[in-house]
Design an enzyme around this catalytic site. Structure first.
Site, PDB file in Angstrom:
ATOM      1  CE  LYS A  64     -15.016   4.548  11.620  1.00 19.26           C
ATOM      2  NZ  LYS A  64     -13.690   4.495  10.994  1.00 19.26           N
ATOM      3  CB  THR A  83      -3.252   4.381  27.077  1.00 16.53           C
ATOM      4  OG1 THR A  83      -2.690   4.928  25.898  1.00 16.53           O
ATOM      5  CG2 THR A  83      -4.739   4.714  27.140  1.00 16.53           C
ATOM      6  CB  THR A  84      -1.455   9.590  27.579  1.00 14.37           C
ATOM      7  OG1 THR A  84      -0.147   9.250  28.065  1.00 14.37           O
ATOM      8  CG2 THR A  84      -1.699  11.065  27.840  1.00 14.37           C
ATOM      9  CB  SER A 144     -17.120  -0.032   7.291  1.00 12.35           C
ATOM     10  OG  SER A 144     -16.111  -0.998   7.139  1.00 12.35           O
ATOM     11  CB  SER A 166     -17.679 -12.878  16.872  1.00 18.05           C
ATOM     12  OG  SER A 166     -17.079 -11.842  16.140  1.00 18.05           O
ATOM     13  CB  THR A 179     -15.598   6.168  16.144  1.00 13.62           C
ATOM     14  OG1 THR A 179     -14.386   6.908  15.912  1.00 13.62           O
ATOM     15  CG2 THR A 179     -16.537   6.466  14.979  1.00 13.62           C
ATOM     16  CG  HIS A 231     -18.673   2.499   9.626  1.00 12.25           C
ATOM     17  ND1 HIS A 231     -17.813   3.283   8.896  1.00 12.25           N
ATOM     18  CD2 HIS A 231     -17.915   1.485  10.108  1.00 12.25           C
ATOM     19  CE1 HIS A 231     -16.601   2.767   8.904  1.00 12.25           C
ATOM     20  NE2 HIS A 231     -16.631   1.670   9.635  1.00 12.25           N
ATOM     21  NE  ARG A 288      -3.613  -2.321   2.467  1.00  8.00           N
ATOM     22  CZ  ARG A 288      -4.724  -2.395   3.177  1.00  8.00           C
ATOM     23  NH1 ARG A 288      -5.034  -1.441   4.020  1.00  8.00           N
ATOM     24  NH2 ARG A 288      -5.541  -3.416   3.040  1.00  8.00           N
ATOM     25  CB  THR A 343      -9.727  -4.081   3.446  1.00 10.47           C
ATOM     26  OG1 THR A 343      -8.437  -3.642   3.859  1.00 10.47           O
ATOM     27  CG2 THR A 343     -10.778  -3.225   4.107  1.00 10.47           C
TER      28      THR A 343
END
Lengths: 409, 409
Positions: free
Chosen positions: A247, A276-277, A188, A137, A244, A216, A22, A362
């Site tokens: 997006k 994590t911060t 997506s 799943s 999220t 999405h 890519r 993908t």
């Protein structure tokens, strides 16, 4: 003894041979002029139109959202300076979590550095906490969910994509043990939608918890942008909703919402949250401004749906092979990795239109596509130019156009 | 059948019984007035002094860094709008990676959404790619590295913390198979430093790759802020250097640097890099401004070291039980979870001094501590006030002070 350097060089050569290597386009979006952007190509800088952004509503150029980021950065600084526990729990992130809980009608929310991390550490922590948990799943779940399932170390069963009969069969076979169903609302790459109500019916019947990824959909569906579950009146039936901020909300970060006890358990045990911060206050404030705006305004959603419908109609009318979708995601099928890359390259170089090719892994081999995401900021003229460019590219590359189109020409 | 809600509620009650339940302080740092902040307590908002931030140099309030964030947000928007591959590869992130490669004297760099993710997906991808790789991991490595090692699925050996003899023993026993040594330069809880040169000698002798986490060192050590490996003249001997943009650089995000082939392989195969939205251009631009400033300016580093040395001297002089460290991390030992929490609470409530208690599982039981991080923006008066407050708290809680202090009083 292995020569590490040679080894990695050869691994990359194999990728190139398989046409899976890519190259990232170096772009600068132009705030105030989305979907226009600058492309820093090897031959110099050119103006282009972006047709593959996941900033679906163009909120990333909203003056209110930008102002929230800017004012907060000047007031509180550019970073959080610590984990949530150790000095990084900034006030804007606390307010953002309350806003997100309200958006989804839940008791509590938790913000993560990305949607990827929220799925990965959220699913794995949740499932790991529940003794003898079986995860069910969907076969087309995103990589971040697959990693979450894998890292939980729990037993898992993959049900065929959106296949209620298969899901029920697996639930029934599982017996009394605790169960967690993980799935998405909008998928997506194919742009289709899960039967959320029916999945909740099964979850109730077989006593399973439900975990729904709405990345999405949030901002874009439902009267306040709560996603497909809000639109379908089913938010209250889902145990954990994941979303999220990167997006439709146009910023960055991910989140989970659910009951206070479940959120508090994830907050207390999830390594990808604890160690994590925290998200910078300026990022949290920008996301909150975006969510608040889209809770109150339907304008962006309506213009979005209008331009999506027009794009589908115009491209179909031009004979392009669209995958039929019920959402804002418009896949134009190519079915070959090399042709897909060539189409993308020609669109960019000849027409100044940027649509990244979507190849294996993908999507499955043979279903390579251009994934087009029309937004409210794409004008009718943009859409007409896109259709003309795609027809030119399809013709030049000898890709099949539908008969209807040839009649229309 | 399990009652999920009850189950999670009980899991949280167990945490509270074990004194492991964490309450996050809701704070607003005040840009331009670091280390001062507002604390939104249940009883109202109060001004406090932060003594436990990982924004070690206070770069998060730098006007140049903030200006870079602000100008880029107005120019390019608040988010990246996509993954690195699909429309999210913004120009500032491309420039930032070049800046980072230069900082560490490497061919290439890769930016991640956090240091946590860079370790987790970086280590797991690297080790997974190398056939039959054995990972040798320091016993005190950060959770993000442990998760990376675990997720690789590779064989691993844990060597005793900074123990060269033990590492050599394990390397020798491993024979000819490929090997990856993963370790940190500055260990964040004890503030000690790895013998990097000697580890590189062993790596060379036994033909292992080296992966070094410098998150608690970048920006602060080395003539250009390249970290301990730069200070010790050993950067060129390390295969992969990992760092953060969220601590001394004052923003957010993480990164890896190394050879072009290794970075390109991680770029091409790491799921936590591929399937996540890129860092916003405004965040990348802010980080770049911070790195550039600290490459050229030694002033912050010198003032940092001066205030660290003064803090250690004043606290030791006051009889407080400091762990002896060679870095900017100043642990004051308590050795009991409840006393540690009580000390932290009293410091905040009575003295307006914010130092989060560090308890199990972040550190082993019996080594609970207050982890103090003096910065260049802590004045001598701040340090004196801290010492007085700690002595008051130690006396009130009947914690032991050293005789020296009692003599000095």
């Amino acid at each position: 003894m292995m020569n590490y350097q040679t080894f990695f060089t050869e691994a990359l050569e194999r990728l190139q041979t398989e046409r899976r290597y890519r190259v990232f386009a170096d772009i600068e979006r132009l705030a105030g002029r989305f979907p226009e952007a600058l492309w820093h190509s090897p031959d110099g800088t050119r103006k282009i139109t972006v047709w593959c952004s996941n900033d679906y509503l163009g909120m990333g150029q909203s003056r209110d959202v930008t102002r929230a980021m800017v004012e907060t950065a000047w007031r509180l600084g550019t970073g959080a300076g610590g984990t949530r526990n150790i000095s990084g729990n900034n006030h804007p992130i606390v307010e953002l979590e309350a806003e997100l809980a309200d958006l989804h009608g839940k008791e509590a929310a938790l913000v993560f550095t990305s949607g990827y991390v929220s799925n990965q550490t959220g699913i794995s922590t949740l499932a790991k906490l529940i003794p003898n948990c079986l995860i069910l799943s969907d076969a087309l779940n995103h990589n971040s969910m697959i990693e979450g399932v894998r890292q939980s170390g729990c037993d898992k069963q993959i049900f065929r994509h959106n296949d209620l009969a298969h899901l029920e069969e697996l639930l029934k076979a599982a017996g009394d043990r605790p169960k967690l169903i993980v799935f998405e609302s909008v998928y997506s790459m194919d742009g289709d939608i899960a039967p959320i109500h029916a999945i909740c019916d099964l979850a109730k019947r077989y006593h399973a918890m439900t975990y729904l990824d709405e990345v999405h959909a949030v901002g874009m569906y439902g009267p306040r942008g709560g996603g497909i579950a809000e639109r379908d009146g089913v938010m209250h039936r889902i145990d954990v909703i994941e979303g999220t901020l990167a997006k439709a909300f146009g910023v960055m970060g991910g989140y989970l919402t659910g009951s206070r006890a479940v959120m508090d358990a994830i907050r207390s045990f999830a390594p990808g949250f604890i160690f994590t911060t925290a998200l910078p206050p300026a990022v949290a404030a920008a996301a909150m401004a975006s969510i608040r705006h889209l809770k109150a305004s339907n304008d962006e959603r309506q213009r979005h749906q209008r331009q999506v419908a027009r794009t589908k109609a115009v491209l179909t009318g031009a004979g392009l092979p669209l995958m039929d979708t019920v959402t804002h995601i418009v896949p134009v099928m190519v079915g070959d990795a090399e042709a897909c890359k060539a189409a993308s390259d020609r669109l960019l170089e000849k027409h100044g239109i940027y649509i990244q090719p979507i190849n294996y892994p993908t999507v499955p081999r043979g279903t390579e596509r251009l994934r087009i995401t029309p937004g409210p900021l794409h004008t009718d003229a943009h859409i007409d130019a896109l259709a003309a460019a795609l027809v030119e590219v399809w013709t030049a590359l000898k890709l099949p156009l539908q008969p209807k189109a040839q009649a229309a020409e």
